[in-house]
Design a protein around this motif. Structure first.
Motif, PDB file in Angstrom:
ATOM      1  N   ARG A  29      -5.216  10.776 -12.116  1.00 26.98           N
ATOM      2  CA  ARG A  29      -5.189   9.371 -11.697  1.00 26.98           C
ATOM      3  C   ARG A  29      -4.041   9.105 -10.716  1.00 26.98           C
ATOM      4  NH1 ARG A  29      -6.945   5.432 -16.655  1.00 26.98           N
ATOM      5  NH2 ARG A  29      -6.800   3.934 -14.930  1.00 26.98           N
ATOM      6  N   PHE A  30      -2.935   9.833 -10.833  1.00 26.14           N
ATOM      7  CA  PHE A  30      -1.864   9.749  -9.846  1.00 26.14           C
ATOM      8  C   PHE A  30      -2.385  10.171  -8.477  1.00 26.14           C
ATOM      9  CE2 PHE A  30       1.400  11.873  -7.352  1.00 26.14           C
ATOM     10  CZ  PHE A  30       2.433  10.949  -7.346  1.00 26.14           C
ATOM     11  N   PHE A  31      -3.077  11.293  -8.423  1.00 26.41           N
ATOM     12  CA  PHE A  31      -3.584  11.772  -7.138  1.00 26.41           C
ATOM     13  C   PHE A  31      -4.626  10.814  -6.565  1.00 26.41           C
ATOM     14  CE2 PHE A  31      -2.395  16.042  -9.028  1.00 26.41           C
ATOM     15  CZ  PHE A  31      -1.234  16.161  -8.268  1.00 26.41           C
ATOM     16  N   ARG A  32      -5.460  10.243  -7.423  1.00 21.13           N
ATOM     17  CA  ARG A  32      -6.442   9.267  -6.931  1.00 21.13           C
ATOM     18  C   ARG A  32      -5.737   8.052  -6.353  1.00 21.13           C
ATOM     19  NH1 ARG A  32     -11.115   7.292 -10.978  1.00 21.13           N
ATOM     20  NH2 ARG A  32      -9.368   6.209 -11.960  1.00 21.13           N
ATOM     21  N   ALA A  33      -4.648   7.618  -6.991  1.00 21.14           N
ATOM     22  CA  ALA A  33      -3.877   6.490  -6.470  1.00 21.14           C
ATOM     23  C   ALA A  33      -3.323   6.794  -5.084  1.00 21.14           C
ATOM     24  CB  ALA A  33      -2.738   6.140  -7.433  1.00 21.14           C
ATOM     25  N   LEU A  34      -2.811   8.009  -4.882  1.00 22.01           N
ATOM     26  CA  LEU A  34      -2.301   8.393  -3.559  1.00 22.01           C
ATOM     27  C   LEU A  34      -3.385   8.258  -2.495  1.00 22.01           C
ATOM     28  CD1 LEU A  34      -0.165  11.644  -4.076  1.00 22.01           C
ATOM     29  CD2 LEU A  34       0.646   9.298  -3.855  1.00 22.01           C
ATOM     30  N   ILE A  76      -5.453   0.855  -8.188  1.00 22.75           N
ATOM     31  CA  ILE A  76      -4.434   1.864  -7.897  1.00 22.75           C
ATOM     32  C   ILE A  76      -3.270   1.727  -8.873  1.00 22.75           C
ATOM     33  CG2 ILE A  76      -2.684   2.547  -6.199  1.00 22.75           C
ATOM     34  CD1 ILE A  76      -4.732   1.785  -4.020  1.00 22.75           C
ATOM     35  N   ILE A  77      -2.830   0.505  -9.084  1.00 20.12           N
ATOM     36  CA  ILE A  77      -1.706   0.264  -9.995  1.00 20.12           C
ATOM     37  C   ILE A  77      -2.094   0.621 -11.427  1.00 20.12           C
ATOM     38  CG2 ILE A  77      -0.220  -1.533 -10.961  1.00 20.12           C
ATOM     39  CD1 ILE A  77      -0.370  -2.862  -8.139  1.00 20.12           C
ATOM     40  N   GLU A  78      -3.340   0.350 -11.805  1.00 18.31           N
ATOM     41  CA  GLU A  78      -3.798   0.766 -13.138  1.00 18.31           C
ATOM     42  C   GLU A  78      -3.710   2.281 -13.293  1.00 18.31           C
ATOM     43  OE1 GLU A  78      -7.719  -0.664 -13.867  1.00 18.31           O
ATOM     44  OE2 GLU A  78      -7.146  -2.788 -13.768  1.00 18.31           O
ATOM     45  N   ASP A  79      -4.117   3.011 -12.255  1.00 16.58           N
ATOM     46  CA  ASP A  79      -4.018   4.470 -12.306  1.00 16.58           C
ATOM     47  C   ASP A  79      -2.569   4.911 -12.482  1.00 16.58           C
ATOM     48  OD1 ASP A  79      -6.685   5.089 -12.166  1.00 16.58           O
ATOM     49  OD2 ASP A  79      -6.685   5.638 -10.043  1.00 16.58           O
ATOM     50  N   ASN A  87       5.978  13.940 -13.258  1.00 16.41           N
ATOM     51  CA  ASN A  87       6.590  13.246 -14.390  1.00 16.41           C
ATOM     52  C   ASN A  87       6.529  11.740 -14.171  1.00 16.41           C
ATOM     53  OD1 ASN A  87       8.932  12.331 -12.891  1.00 16.41           O
ATOM     54  ND2 ASN A  87       9.758  14.396 -13.055  1.00 16.41           N
ATOM     55  N   LYS A  88       6.994  10.996 -15.155  1.00 17.12           N
ATOM     56  CA  LYS A  88       6.910   9.528 -15.106  1.00 17.12           C
ATOM     57  C   LYS A  88       7.653   8.952 -13.907  1.00 17.12           C
ATOM     58  CE  LYS A  88       6.812   8.926 -20.195  1.00 17.12           C
ATOM     59  NZ  LYS A  88       5.443   8.427 -20.358  1.00 17.12           N
ATOM     60  N   ASP A  89       8.825   9.483 -13.576  1.00 16.35           N
ATOM     61  CA  ASP A  89       9.636   8.896 -12.516  1.00 16.35           C
ATOM     62  C   ASP A  89       8.982   9.041 -11.153  1.00 16.35           C
ATOM     63  OD1 ASP A  89      11.497   8.006 -14.283  1.00 16.35           O
ATOM     64  OD2 ASP A  89      13.030   9.492 -13.790  1.00 16.35           O
ATOM     65  N   ILE A  90       8.283  10.142 -10.934  1.00 17.96           N
ATOM     66  CA  ILE A  90       7.551  10.301  -9.675  1.00 17.96           C
ATOM     67  C   ILE A  90       6.496   9.206  -9.558  1.00 17.96           C
ATOM     68  CG2 ILE A  90       6.039  11.830  -8.360  1.00 17.96           C
ATOM     69  CD1 ILE A  90       7.494  14.177  -9.812  1.00 17.96           C
ATOM     70  N   ALA A  91       5.787   8.961 -10.650  1.00 19.79           N
ATOM     71  CA  ALA A  91       4.772   7.898 -10.644  1.00 19.79           C
ATOM     72  C   ALA A  91       5.417   6.528 -10.470  1.00 19.79           C
ATOM     73  CB  ALA A  91       3.954   7.954 -11.936  1.00 19.79           C
ATOM     74  N   ARG A  92       6.578   6.306 -11.077  1.00 13.78           N
ATOM     75  CA  ARG A  92       7.277   5.021 -10.904  1.00 13.78           C
ATOM     76  C   ARG A  92       7.684   4.812  -9.446  1.00 13.78           C
ATOM     77  NH1 ARG A  92      10.191   6.596 -16.157  1.00 13.78           N
ATOM     78  NH2 ARG A  92       9.269   5.215 -17.744  1.00 13.78           N
ATOM     79  N   HIS A  93       8.195   5.865  -8.831  1.00 13.76           N
ATOM     80  CA  HIS A  93       8.609   5.751  -7.438  1.00 13.76           C
ATOM     81  C   HIS A  93       7.424   5.405  -6.544  1.00 13.76           C
ATOM     82  CE1 HIS A  93      10.816   6.650  -3.723  1.00 13.76           C
ATOM     83  NE2 HIS A  93       9.725   7.286  -3.339  1.00 13.76           N
ATOM     84  N   VAL A  94       6.331   6.104  -6.737  1.00 11.10           N
ATOM     85  CA  VAL A  94       5.147   5.836  -5.914  1.00 11.10           C
ATOM     86  C   VAL A  94       4.614   4.435  -6.190  1.00 11.10           C
ATOM     87  CG1 VAL A  94       2.751   6.526  -5.498  1.00 11.10           C
ATOM     88  CG2 VAL A  94       4.562   8.260  -5.609  1.00 11.10           C
ATOM     89  N   LYS A  95       4.649   3.998  -7.429  1.00 10.95           N
ATOM     90  CA  LYS A  95       4.225   2.632  -7.739  1.00 10.95           C
ATOM     91  C   LYS A  95       5.108   1.619  -7.019  1.00 10.95           C
ATOM     92  CE  LYS A  95       3.603  -0.766 -11.434  1.00 10.95           C
ATOM     93  NZ  LYS A  95       3.662  -1.079 -12.877  1.00 10.95           N
ATOM     94  N   ALA A  96       6.424   1.843  -7.034  1.00 16.93           N
ATOM     95  CA  ALA A  96       7.334   0.923  -6.347  1.00 16.93           C
ATOM     96  C   ALA A  96       7.012   0.871  -4.855  1.00 16.93           C
ATOM     97  CB  ALA A  96       8.779   1.357  -6.567  1.00 16.93           C
ATOM     98  N   ARG A  97       6.753   2.021  -4.267  1.00 13.71           N
ATOM     99  CA  ARG A  97       6.405   2.077  -2.839  1.00 13.71           C
ATOM    100  C   ARG A  97       5.141   1.271  -2.554  1.00 13.71           C
ATOM    101  NH1 ARG A  97       5.134   7.863  -0.087  1.00 13.71           N
ATOM    102  NH2 ARG A  97       7.406   8.105  -0.275  1.00 13.71           N
TER     103      ARG A  97
END
Length: 551
Positions: A126-131, A171-174, A194-204
């Motif tokens: 789901r992270f990759f789909r969000a990207l 995207i944010i749900e993913d 990890n979680k922080d990578i996903a948090r960073h991308v979400k913030a972006r």
């Protein structure tokens, strides 16, 4: 956290990387009766998408903006882009990877394992789909949201587009799912998310969409902007308060920024939320050598935006502002200037003699005269793809810039916030702190077409300088609805020459007096905030109509 970027997939699947050969291979080649049985199968499948993560060695990725100038005109920015019949931003390969991700989503449920084991890999997918979907809405605006794999008979293939803001919510749900189920930073398996990578991308993403909706009022999503900006604050705050990350600063402002990118081993670099581990003779890159014959360079407009070491801009400082040579321009400036742009310290004796450097350093390989040295290592061996200095896929400096900008947009920014974000970057560079009350009015602040507070002007300036060459600038201009800034002729000319004129990169388009050649011009058109949909796609699926505005 590191990512080795080595081929480590099962041969039953595909090699890493985002390329057409990968995208054309159908996931149905797997034996669905036996493959989806264990969490390890899910891990193996997820391996195939790690190539979607940035390579982390960017220094010439702003040539589609006002910051860097390529050797030939960008047909899109110069109004010469035509609507494709097929492909373009809507090509089959662009959708195939999403289909392969969704194939996982419709097949993983039978795997045996604990909820946490299974959902770790669901979170990765789901992270990759969000990207990928974030890239789609930036490029195309409204697009169909697909969350399951389709075949040639699927009705969804001929369904309508989904509104951009609704896709953003998906995207944010993913990403929220990824944040919930991915391991905490430091406890993940080597080479994984990890979680922080996903948090960073979400913030972006939340900053991007929040500002896009705020300034693109024609979309009528303005009411959603603050909520997205608040999510950007919360996601970036989580990284800041964790204490796991910090700006690389050894107390040497004259070299720390440059050394950040040239250090070989970044495995312990706390500024890297995710670093990319390049390895000699196994995986190499061309970041440094790529600048040598890039035929590209920074623009005069970018150079003029860089502050002086008194913390003031060119239009306000009392320091000398002559620009007859790079040495004059560089004197008394933000130390990042001399660590971004080639100067006497990085020229060989042969280059100095050849170019009469102090008077007129412009040649066929560096057409603007402002040659990037971000990541440049002068003593590398000759040849291409011989470098193995580690890259940075996601950098904490960006996290801090996101946090400061989102809070400034929300009008919640405090001096403490500035000291914990922008001024961390200023400290590395040995620059005066930015104050919440800016204390000056720059006559050369960009005219965005709307009123902008002094503090936001300066945060945007800081972002432009700190992230120069890393590929953020065009997205920034689009989300700020600032494409018209590209009309400024100084965004595609270079340094002043010994004859008092400027280095003109496009002599067939621009006269010596900086006027356009007859019949040729660079004029922003608001339709360029999005790319068009190929006409063939519109003919096959009329529900995709209308075409993107202006095309």
């Amino acid at each position: 956290m590191k990512l080795k970027y080595m081929i480590y997939m099962s041969t039953a699947l595909l090699t890493t990387g985002c390329n057409d050969a990968f995208l054309e291979r159908a996931p149905q080649s797997l034996n669905d009766q036996t493959f989806w049985s264990t969490a390890n199968d899910l891990k193996t499948y997820a391996n195939g998408f790690y190539g979607l993560i940035p390579a982390g060695v960017s220094n010439l990725d702003d040539t589609n903006s006002d910051t860097q100038v390529p050797n030939s005109i960008n047909t899109f920015l110069w109004g010469q882009y035509t609507v494709p019949t097929e492909g373009g931003a809507w090509s089959q390969s662009n959708w195939s990877t999403i289909r392969n991700l969704n194939y996982f989503m419709t097949h993983y449920q039978n795997a045996q394992g604990t909820e946490a084991e299974i959902n770790t890999y669901v979170g990765e997918i789901r992270f990759f789909r969000a990207l990928l979907y974030f890239d789609k809405i930036k490029t195309l605006g409204d697009v169909p949201w697909l969350d399951k794999d389709l075949n040639v008979d699927s009705e969804e293939l001929y369904g309508p587009k989904t509104a951009r803001n609704e896709v953003a919510k998906k995207i944010i749900e993913d990403l929220d799912f990824a944040i919930r189920w991915l391991p905490e930073a430091g406890s993940e398996e080597a080479n994984r998310l990890n979680k922080d990578i996903a948090r960073h991308v979400k913030a972006r993403i939340c900053l991007h969409e929040g500002t896009y909706y705020k300034y693109h009022t024609e979309l009528k999503y303005t009411s959603e902007a603050d909520g997205l900006l608040q999510q950007a604050v919360e996601a970036s705050n989580a990284l800041i308060i964790s204490g796991k990350y910090e700006i690389y600063n050894t107390g040497h402002p004259e070299s720390d920024y440059h050394n950040l990118f040239t250090m070989d081993d970044k495995s312990n670099l706390k500024e890297a939320i995710l670093y990319i581990d390049y390895i000699e003779d196994k995986r190499m890159h061309n970041m440094s050598h790529g600048t040598l014959e890039a035929n590209a360079g920074f623009s005069k407009d970018f150079v003029d935006c860089i502050l002086y070491d008194d913390g003031l801009p060119k239009g306000v400082t009392t320091q000398p502002t002559t620009d007859n040579t790079i040495a004059e321009e560089m004197a008394g400036r933000d130390p990042r200037f001399s660590q971004l742009i080639k100067n006497d310290a990085y020229l060989t004796d042969e280059e100095k003699e050849k170019a009469n450097y102090d008077d007129n350093y412009v040649d066929k390989f560096h057409l603007t005269g402002y040659h990037t040295i971000k990541g440049y290592i002068p003593d590398l061996p000759s040849g291409y793809y011989v470098e193995f200095t580690d890259g940075i896929a996601y950098r904490y400096a960006e996290t801090l810039l996101i946090n400061a900008e989102a809070k400034a947009e929300l009008k919640t920014l405090t001096q403490d916030d500035l000291d914990n974000t922008i001024n961390e970057l200023r400290d590395r560079a040995g620059m005066p702190h930015l104050k919440i009350e800016v204390g000056f009015t720059d006559p050369n602040w960009p005219d965005y077409g709307y009123t902008l507070s002094p503090i936001l002007q300066e945060i945007r300036r800081e972002r432009r300088v700190e992230l120069a060459g890393e590929g953020f600038r065009f997205d920034d201009l689009r989300r700020w609805k600032a494409g018209h800034l590209l009309d400024n002729v100084m965004t595609y000319v270079g340094k002043k020459l010994s004859n008092g004129k400027y280095a003109i990169v496009y002599p067939n388009y621009t006269n010596d007096d900086l006027s356009y050649q007859e019949g040729k011009s660079r004029k922003w058109d608001d339709k360029m905030y999005l790319y068009p949909i190929a006409t063939g796609e519109l003919q096959r699926n009329p529900q995709l109509l209308p075409q993107n505005p202006g095309w």
